[in-house]
Design an enzyme around this catalytic site. Structure first.
Site, short mmCIF file in Angstrom:
data_model
loop_
_atom_site.label_atom_id
_atom_site.label_comp_id
_atom_site.label_asym_id
_atom_site.label_seq_id
_atom_site.Cartn_x
_atom_site.Cartn_y
_atom_site.Cartn_z
N ARG A 51 0.60 -1.13 -0.03
CA ARG A 51 -0.07 0.10 0.13
C ARG A 51 0.87 1.37 -0.07
NH1 ARG A 51 -1.62 3.28 4.14
NH2 ARG A 51 -3.76 4.26 4.10
N ALA A 52 1.94 1.18 0.71
CA ALA A 52 2.72 2.45 0.98
C ALA A 52 3.51 2.71 -0.33
CB ALA A 52 3.75 2.38 2.14
N VAL A 53 4.04 1.58 -1.02
CA VAL A 53 4.78 1.69 -2.33
C VAL A 53 3.67 2.35 -3.18
CG1 VAL A 53 5.60 0.20 -4.33
CG2 VAL A 53 6.41 -0.29 -1.95
N ARG A 64 7.37 -19.43 -4.00
CA ARG A 64 8.57 -19.74 -4.17
C ARG A 64 8.94 -20.25 -5.53
NH1 ARG A 64 10.67 -19.44 1.05
NH2 ARG A 64 8.95 -19.94 2.84
N ASP A 109 15.83 -13.39 2.53
CA ASP A 109 17.01 -13.28 2.00
C ASP A 109 17.03 -13.90 0.57
OD1 ASP A 109 16.69 -15.81 2.95
OD2 ASP A 109 18.53 -15.95 4.07
N ASP A 166 10.99 -14.02 10.67
CA ASP A 166 11.93 -14.68 11.43
C ASP A 166 13.08 -13.71 11.93
OD1 ASP A 166 11.27 -17.06 10.64
OD2 ASP A 166 12.44 -17.10 8.71
N MET A 208 8.30 -20.54 15.39
CA MET A 208 9.05 -20.44 14.20
C MET A 208 10.19 -19.52 14.30
SD MET A 208 6.18 -20.27 11.11
CE MET A 208 5.67 -21.69 10.34
N ARG A 231 12.97 -20.32 11.49
CA ARG A 231 13.87 -20.89 10.85
C ARG A 231 15.12 -21.10 11.55
NH1 ARG A 231 15.65 -19.15 4.79
NH2 ARG A 231 16.74 -17.22 6.12
N HIS A 251 3.76 -24.85 36.88
CA HIS A 251 3.85 -25.28 35.56
C HIS A 251 5.26 -24.98 35.20
CE1 HIS A 251 3.43 -20.85 35.99
NE2 HIS A 251 4.28 -20.61 35.47
#
Length: 335
Positions: free
Chosen positions: A21-23, A72, A103, A127, A169, A171, A215
């Site tokens: 949106r900004a672009v 991908r 990356d 990540d 998550m 990676r 716990h």
């Protein structure tokens, strides 16, 4: 530069829509035409390139995922794939490209720049493993989602006096685990950047229960091993009978982005357009100390050490955030 395009590539991240949106709106305000490339580099090669206007990106700032879709496409690493994509860019009169992704996406942006198409990279990944920026688009939302889930798991863990291993998550990076673990007062935080001894964790769990803890929450980064494998090793290392494992999974990649991610994505998207207008390409936008910065994509796309371990036993966070965290604090109760 009069006509640019924007694409999202790789794994999606909350805030990508805000960046798109900004672009689009910044480009329009600069008198430029904007095209959306659907399905990442695969869509570029297939010619899925369509014009966008201000209305095209209305009401998407609050939506997770990416309305341009993502895919991908390892074939873009080969020259043949790159040339096919460039042919489509020329066909549509595109002069510059904004690439939002991790990356792998940056490598594609670097190749475009080498072929004469200025490309700007925006760090879109939960990540937080992109060199040259304190934070990536989507990280804050992912941490918030993980935090909310862990808080809920703590409730049921306390009810039954159980030990939970919760896999998040990230990676090969431990950022989500580290931030979510600290935010929830996890008893143990296990990340790839720091070693651990299973017998120490067993001893800590037993000591906690002996002191009356209700716990035990272990937050595990997926880059270490799976929660199932970790749980099995934990059982083998000690008599931990009432143990449950949970993988939070893709819930961390979805959902409405947090205010921080919306603002970060908007700032980065607008900054990318300004760079393209100046004819600048081959750089990745980042944020350092709350200021927009640019780094060469060549160095940014190469994996670097996010953490290093000093002789004093401290984790020095080289990227993405400036902080020293004592290794011992990661292997004892933070609650």
């Amino acid at each position: 530069m009069k006509r640019i395009a924007v694409l999202t590539s790789g794994g999606d991240a909350p805030g990508m829509n805000a960046a798109i949106r900004a672009v689009v709106r910044q480009a329009i305000s600069e008198g430029m035409e904007v095209f959306g490339i659907y399905d990442g580099y695969a869509g570029m090669v297939a010619g899925e390139i369509h014009p966008l206007d201000a209305a095209s990106v209305g009401d998407i700032i609050s939506r997770g995922g990416t309305f341009l879709h993502s895919a991908r496409y390892p074939e873009f690493a080969q020259l043949e794939g790159q040339l096919k994509g460039i042919e489509q860019l020329k066909k549509h009169g595109i002069e510059g490209v904004v690439v939002i992704g991790g990356d792998g996406s940056y490598h594609g942006a670097m190749r475009l720049t080498e072929h004469g198409f200025p490309a700007i990279g925006l760090p879109g990944t939960i990540d937080n493993d992109i060199v040259g920026t304190d934070f990536t688009i989507g990280f804050d939302t992912a941490v918030t989602t993980a935090m909310d889930a862990i808080d809920k798991i703590r409730d049921t863990s306390s009810s039954h006096r159980r030990t939970f291993v919760i896999e998040v998550m990230g990676r090969n990076a431990g950022d989500i685990a580290l931030w979510a673990g600290i935010a929830t007062g996890a008893d143990e935080i296990i990340i790839p950047e720091a070693g651990f001894k299973m017998e120490d964790i067993v001893a800590s769990i037993k000591a906690g229960y002996e002191c009356g803890k209700k716990h035990n929450i272990i937050v595990l980064a997926e880059g270490v091993m799976s929660a199932a494998e970790f749980g099995q090793k934990l059982k083998e290392a000690g008599d931990i009978s009432d143990l449950r494992v949970t993988e939070l999974g893709h819930i961390q990649r979805g959902g409405s982005p947090t205010p921080r991610d919306r603002v970060l994505a908007s700032r980065m998207g607008a900054h990318a357009v300004k760079l393209l207008k100046e004819g600048i390409g081959g750089v990745a936008v980042g944020i350092r100390n709350e200021k927009m910065v640019e780094n060469p994509i060549l160095g940014t796309a190469e994996e670097g050490a996010l953490f290093s371990l000093t002789a004093e036993g401290k984790i020095v966070v080289n990227n993405p955030h400036e902080a020293d965290i004592e290794l011992s604090s990661l292997n004892k109760s933070l609650s």
